[in-house]
Design a protein around this motif. Structure first.
Motif, short mmCIF file in Angstrom:
data_model
loop_
_atom_site.label_atom_id
_atom_site.label_comp_id
_atom_site.label_asym_id
_atom_site.label_seq_id
_atom_site.Cartn_x
_atom_site.Cartn_y
_atom_site.Cartn_z
N ARG A 1 -15.11 26.41 107.57
CA ARG A 1 -14.33 26.34 108.81
C ARG A 1 -14.50 27.64 109.59
O ARG A 1 -14.04 28.69 109.15
N VAL A 2 -15.16 27.51 110.72
CA VAL A 2 -15.44 28.68 111.56
C VAL A 2 -14.53 28.61 112.78
O VAL A 2 -14.66 27.72 113.62
N ALA A 3 -13.58 29.54 112.87
CA ALA A 3 -12.67 29.60 114.02
C ALA A 3 -13.16 30.66 115.00
O ALA A 3 -13.53 31.76 114.59
N VAL A 4 -13.16 30.31 116.27
CA VAL A 4 -13.62 31.23 117.32
C VAL A 4 -12.39 31.69 118.10
O VAL A 4 -11.73 30.90 118.78
N ALA B 1 -17.81 29.06 121.61
CA ALA B 1 -17.38 27.94 120.75
C ALA B 1 -18.12 26.66 121.10
O ALA B 1 -18.53 25.91 120.21
N ARG B 2 -18.31 26.41 122.40
CA ARG B 2 -19.06 25.21 122.81
C ARG B 2 -20.49 25.26 122.27
O ARG B 2 -21.03 24.24 121.82
N ASP C 1 -13.90 25.47 115.07
CA ASP C 1 -12.55 25.29 115.62
C ASP C 1 -12.34 26.32 116.73
O ASP C 1 -12.26 27.52 116.46
N GLU C 2 -12.26 25.85 117.96
CA GLU C 2 -12.05 26.77 119.09
C GLU C 2 -10.58 27.17 119.16
O GLU C 2 -9.69 26.33 119.26
N ALA D 1 -25.22 31.00 126.12
CA ALA D 1 -24.28 30.81 125.01
C ALA D 1 -25.00 30.27 123.78
O ALA D 1 -24.65 30.63 122.65
N ASP D 2 -26.01 29.41 123.98
CA ASP D 2 -26.78 28.91 122.85
C ASP D 2 -27.50 30.05 122.14
O ASP D 2 -27.65 30.05 120.92
N LYS D 3 -27.96 31.02 122.92
CA LYS D 3 -28.60 32.18 122.32
C LYS D 3 -27.59 33.01 121.54
O LYS D 3 -27.89 33.52 120.44
N LEU D 4 -26.38 33.14 122.07
CA LEU D 4 -25.31 33.82 121.33
C LEU D 4 -25.05 33.11 120.01
O LEU D 4 -24.88 33.75 118.96
N ALA D 5 -24.99 31.78 120.07
CA ALA D 5 -24.72 31.00 118.86
C ALA D 5 -25.80 31.24 117.81
O ALA D 5 -25.52 31.26 116.60
#
Length: 390
Positions: free
Chosen positions: A93-96, A106-107, A122-123, A275-279
């Motif tokens: 479970r990864v909470a942002v 988070a998205r 989990d945002e 954001a995808d690069k951040l992810a």
């Protein structure tokens, strides 16, 4: 004469009686004499024609063509929604946590792990929040509640863009402000550490407005010091979102190497590609927290070492090759474990071993090939035992 008069009078009376019955006929021929009524006239054999009505000249009009009924176009069937991957009961479970930057992140993490049953995102982001205005949203109280509820395993934090404000009456970034601000960060991280939660903290990226960007850089430096003291993982972003000239750039390479828009028009937030690069960076950090090299998304940056297990594996080799490539990649990477000691390129050489730059060199070593060297031709220093005669 008397007889004829009687006949004429009788006929006249009969006609008089018949006139009411044929009133329409009498109206039509009101000018006819009694003699014409009794004996007829020369035009009686002609049928009465209705008076001609004046008509407009007839023109040839095109016959309207019948319009075909509109054909109903077949509507495409709605695309079937892709079935969601059922997450494992033991999924990580990864909470942002954080402000609106955390919303973008988070998205992107949700997209990255959409088909991974072992990770649940989990945002927990709150726009316009931060560590300064706890009257608006108190992150220290919020994290206590989440820790008590045990709602997550890993805390990913992206926060700080709203914190250039006065705190406890002290001006932003003044010494009293820094002291109070750091205390709140330490309390936040202490709650996570006491609960044994892993912490991954995102460095604030460069900002388009220079003075605002300078303030964010200072705030981010405070974050880095606090995260390091709490043994968290620091994910660098600043240098990776700069332009080629070292300044802010809205564009940059995406995960496929294409130059696309990385930032939104406000010069603060990330586009979907950014954001995808951040992810991607967060994913590598998540993989690192397990002690392995494989990221949570399933990809790996391991490089096969074809010389592993041989004597040559212990020899000094060029950087970024073979056994030691991964360590160099970590040293130059975007993820820093602030709790560990700094690694240096000299660590690639075994401790205590003499290097080519420190030991003496004999010119005869070039002339007399050692055993196994290509120019030894089966001989060389030390000789070669070859009982088979080959």
């Amino acid at each position: 004469m008397t007889v004829w008069r009687a006949i004429i009078v009788s006929l006249a009376l009969g006609c008089a009686l018949a006139l009411p019955i044929g009133s329409a006929f009498a109206q039509e021929r009101s000018t006819r004499t009694l003699f014409e009524v009794l004996f007829g006239s020369g035009d009686d054999n002609q049928q009465a024609q209705p008076p001609a009505q004046p008509t407009a000249p007839v023109t040839s009009q095109p016959r309207p063509q019948a319009q075909p009924a509109p054909r109903t176009q077949p509507q495409p069937a709605p695309a079937a929604a892709e079935p969601e991957v059922e997450k494992s009961q033991n999924a990580r479970r990864v909470a942002v946590f954080g402000d609106s930057l955390a919303v973008d992140l988070a998205r992107a993490l949700e997209r990255l792990y959409a088909e991974n049953p072992e990770v649940v995102v989990d945002e927990q982001a709150v726009g316009s929040s931060g560590f300064v205005r706890n009257d608006f949203y108190d992150w220290n109280a919020a994290i206590e509640d989440e820790v008590i509820a045990d709602s997550f395993d890993v805390a990913v934090v992206a926060i700080g863009i709203n914190d250039r404000q006065a705190l406890n009456g002290a001006d932003a970034l003044s010494d009293p402000w820094r002291t109070a601000y750091r205390a709140r960060l330490d309390a936040f991280l202490a709650d996570l550490g006491a609960a044994g939660k892993q912490v991954i903290w995102l460095e604030l990226p460069p900002m388009q407005q220079p003075s605002y960007g300078a303030a964010m850089a200072q705030i981010s430096s405070i974050h880095k010091a606090a995260v390091g003291a709490a043994s968290g993982v620091w994910v660098e972003t600043y240098d990776r979102y700069l332009g080629e000239d070292g300044t802010y750039s809205a564009d940059g390479p995406d995960l496929n190497g294409n130059i696309v828009e990385m930032r939104k028009g406000d010069g603060i937030h990330f586009s979907a590609a950014g954001a995808d690069k951040l992810a991607f960076y967060i994913d590598r950090a998540l993989g690192g927290t397990t002690g392995g090299r494989v990221s949570m998304s399933g990809s790996t940056s391991e490089v096969a070492d074809l010389l592993a297990g041989t004597d040559a594996a212990q020899m000094i080799r060029p950087p970024y090759q073979g056994l030691e490539q991964m360590r160099l990649l970590e040293m130059a990477s975007f993820v820093q474990d602030l709790s560990g000691a700094a690694e240096r390129a000299s660590d690639l050489i075994f401790a205590g071993a003499a290097t080519a730059g420190t030991r003496s060199f004999d010119i005869e070593d070039m002339l007399e090939a050692p055993v196994g060297r290509v120019d030894a031709f089966g001989l060389g220093k030390g000789g070669v035992e070859n009982p088979g005669g080959r």
